[in-house]
Structure formats: structure tokens, C-alpha cells
Design an enzyme around this catalytic site. Structure first.
Site, short mmCIF file in Angstrom:
data_model
loop_
_atom_site.label_atom_id
_atom_site.label_comp_id
_atom_site.label_asym_id
_atom_site.label_seq_id
_atom_site.Cartn_x
_atom_site.Cartn_y
_atom_site.Cartn_z
N ASN A 9 0.88 -1.17 0.00
CA ASN A 9 0.00 0.00 0.00
C ASN A 9 0.92 1.22 0.00
O ASN A 9 1.46 1.59 1.04
CB ASN A 9 -0.90 -0.02 1.25
CG ASN A 9 -1.73 1.25 1.38
OD1 ASN A 9 -1.77 2.06 0.45
ND2 ASN A 9 -2.37 1.43 2.53
N LYS A 11 0.20 4.22 -0.34
CA LYS A 11 -0.45 5.43 0.18
C LYS A 11 -0.15 6.59 -0.78
O LYS A 11 0.05 6.35 -1.98
CB LYS A 11 -0.01 5.69 1.61
CG LYS A 11 -0.21 4.43 2.49
CD LYS A 11 -0.15 4.68 3.96
CE LYS A 11 -0.38 3.35 4.69
NZ LYS A 11 -0.44 3.51 6.14
N HIS A 94 -9.86 1.47 4.24
CA HIS A 94 -8.63 1.64 5.02
C HIS A 94 -8.92 2.57 6.20
O HIS A 94 -9.70 3.51 6.07
CB HIS A 94 -7.51 2.20 4.13
CG HIS A 94 -6.18 2.15 4.81
ND1 HIS A 94 -5.79 3.08 5.74
CD2 HIS A 94 -5.17 1.26 4.71
CE1 HIS A 94 -4.58 2.76 6.19
NE2 HIS A 94 -4.18 1.65 5.58
N GLU A 96 -7.34 4.94 7.38
CA GLU A 96 -7.08 6.36 7.11
C GLU A 96 -8.28 6.99 6.40
O GLU A 96 -8.57 8.17 6.60
CB GLU A 96 -5.78 6.52 6.29
CG GLU A 96 -4.57 6.25 7.18
CD GLU A 96 -3.34 5.71 6.46
OE1 GLU A 96 -3.27 5.81 5.22
OE2 GLU A 96 -2.44 5.17 7.16
N GLU A 165 -6.19 -4.81 10.11
CA GLU A 165 -5.18 -3.79 10.39
C GLU A 165 -5.53 -3.06 11.68
O GLU A 165 -6.32 -2.10 11.67
CB GLU A 165 -5.11 -2.78 9.24
CG GLU A 165 -4.69 -3.39 7.92
CD GLU A 165 -4.01 -2.36 7.02
OE1 GLU A 165 -2.91 -2.64 6.56
OE2 GLU A 165 -4.57 -1.27 6.82
N GLY A 171 1.73 2.26 10.80
CA GLY A 171 2.72 3.34 10.70
C GLY A 171 3.35 3.72 12.02
O GLY A 171 4.03 4.74 12.12
N SER A 209 2.61 -2.19 10.41
CA SER A 209 4.04 -2.30 10.72
C SER A 209 4.60 -3.70 10.47
O SER A 209 5.49 -4.15 11.19
CB SER A 209 4.31 -1.85 12.16
OG SER A 209 3.93 -0.49 12.33
P1 PGA Z 1 2.25 0.23 7.69
O1 PGA Z 1 0.85 0.50 6.96
O2 PGA Z 1 2.80 -1.06 7.15
O3 PGA Z 1 3.11 1.42 7.30
O4 PGA Z 1 2.00 0.18 9.15
C1 PGA Z 1 -0.03 -0.55 6.68
C2 PGA Z 1 -1.27 0.00 6.03
O5 PGA Z 1 -1.71 1.10 6.42
O6 PGA Z 1 -1.84 -0.62 5.11
#
Ligand code: PGA
Length: 249
Positions: A9, A11, A94, A96, A165, A171, A209
Site C-alpha cells: 500500500n 499510500k 482503510h 485512514e 489492520e 505506521g 508495521s
Molecule cells: P504500515 O501501513 O505497514 O506502514 O503500518 C499498513 C497500512 O496502512 O496498510
């Protein structure tokens, strides 16, 4: 046993030049018999990534789809447009987008429906916040989020991908332990089992992560069928290490 699925991803990162360089490195380092691999790029780059990965083991995905088919929805991109550009997957729901764009369970279910109708596999994200985990509400929250998608898409639910997630792990460098993740994955698997006899073939990914150091342990869990990788998917060496772990699992 089904192959694992590793989806990057990206982003809101990248550029024409950076994407080409990253993909060149990842393609050069893929193992001979890789797991299923996808990269979910910003919509504007889906066509570029599709072109650069054509005929390779990497599929392209988007990070969102519109809840509408077409029409007066300024700024929106439909699932069929993304399919037209080569997208095979689309992340929906997601955290976010739930957090910054107010996406509800009902909206996420419609987005999954639009993706399925366009022949795009929705990667449906679910996950609890830290406050919800600490209040002992993890299972209730993820079950509610997935239930909305099953309710609207029950007839083709075996075509989706689910990504667990935990919001507190995205993150942040904090990863759910393999046991914590497996516990939630088992809950999601059971919920899918009550919706379809084909629940075993559904990929349930872990995201939050996941990195080169912890991937193998997470992927060794029974119901962890792959990963949704944010930060580590932007570094070829790290993404390749995760792909290698998943290909060997
Ligand atoms: P991350 O993000 O691996 O940077 O924690 C995962 C995601 O948001 O899909």
C-alpha cells in the site's frame, strides 16, 4: 495450501520516476516461485504501474474506489475506470479513509460491491483503535465492520480479500504479536465460514508495521494468509524480504 498474498500500500507516495525505479528493483529481486504480489498505487499511477508490471508476477491495485458508478461526482474515480487502467485489486475501508474521510461501514460495503461488480477484488480493511482494544471491544468492532460487507455482498463474499489492520499498529512501528493477530484472524475466518462454504480460500491479510524482521513469524500463523504492507513496501529490499518470507511460508 493456498499461496500467500503480499500487497503493498504505497499510500500517497511516489512519482513517475520513483515508481519506475522501485518496480525495477522489486521485479529484479522476485523469487522464482513467488507468492501472489500486488502493489496498490495512487489512482493516477495505476496505469503506469500496470504497464511496467505487465506480464510479470506483480498485479496492480488501487487504494480506494468511488461508491458511485458514474456521473456528477467531481474528483471521484470509479471501480470500472480503475479496472480499465489495469487494476486487479482495490483497498476499501482503510482506517485512514474511515478516520480522515468519515467512511462508514455501510459506505465501505458499497465500495466493496462496486469493486466486485467491476471485476476488481476489494481488499476490505477492518481493525480496532487502541481505545477499543483496551476496552476489550476488538472482536465486536472487527465483526461489525466485516458484517456490513457480508450483508451487502454475501453472494460473492468468497471473492473478497480481508485485511486485519489494528489502527494502533499502522505506521507506528508497533506490530500485533503473531498470537494477537491470529486470535482476530480466527474470529474473522469463523465469521466468513458462517457466510460461505468457501471461507478457506479467502485471503485474510495482516497489516500494521509488518516488516522484514517480523513477517515470517506472523505469516506462520494458521489464519494469516499474507500482508498489507505500508511503509516497508516503499523500500525494495524490505518489500522483497517480506515477499521472500511469504513465498517460503
Ligand atoms: P504500515 O501501513 O505497514 O506502514 O503500518 C499498513 C497500512 O496502512 O496498510
Amino acid at each position: 495450501m493456498k499461496k500467500k498474498l503480499i500487497a503493498g500500500n504505497w499510500k500517497m507516495n511516489g512519482s513517475l520516476a520513483a515508481n519506475a525505479s522501485l518496480l525495477e528493483q522489486v521485479l529484479a529481486g522476485l523469487p522464482a516461485d513467488p507468492c501472489i504480489v500486488a502493489v496498490c498505487a495512487p489512482a493516477i499511477y495505476v496505469q503506469q504501474v500496470a504497464g511496467l508490471t505487465q506480464g510479470t508476477a506483480i498485479a496492480v491495485g488501487a487504494q480506494d474506489v468511488s461508491a458511485h458508478d458514474a456521473g456528477a461526482y467531481t474528483g471521484e474515480v470509479s471501480a470500472s475506470m480503475l479496472r480499465d487502467l489495469g487494476a486487479r485489486y482495490a483497498i476499501v475501508g482503510h482506517s485512514e479513509r474511515r478516520q480522515y474521510h468519515g467512511e462508514t461501514d455501510a459506505l465501505v460495503a458499497i465500495k466493496a460491491q462496486k469493486a466486485l461488480a467491476a471485476g476488481v477484488t476489494p481488499v476490505v480493511c477492518v481493525g480496532e483503535t487502541l481505545a477499543e482494544r483496551e476496552a476489550g471491544r476488538t472482536e465486536e468492532v472487527v465483526r461489525r465492520q466485516l458484517a456490513a460487507v457480508i450483508h451487502l455482498n454475501g453472494h460473492c463474499i468468497s471473492e473478497i480479500v480481508v485485511a486485519y489492520e489494528p489502527v494502533w499498529a499502522i505506521g507506528t512501528g508497533k506490530t500485533a504479536s503473531p498470537e494477537q493477530a491470529q486470535e482476530v484472524h480466527a474470529v474473522l475466518r469463523a465469521q466468513l465460514q458462517s457466510a460461505t462454504p468457501q471461507a478457506e480460500r479467502i485471503h485474510i491479510l495482516y497489516g500494521g508495521s509488518m516488516n522484514a524482521a517480523n513477517a515470517a513469524q506472523l505469516l506462520a500463523e494458521k489464519d494469516i494468509d499474507g500482508g498489507l504492507i505500508g511503509g516497508a513496501s516503499l523500500k525494495a529490499v524490505d518489500f522483497l524480504a517480506i515477499i521472500a518470507a511469504a513465498s517460503a511460508a
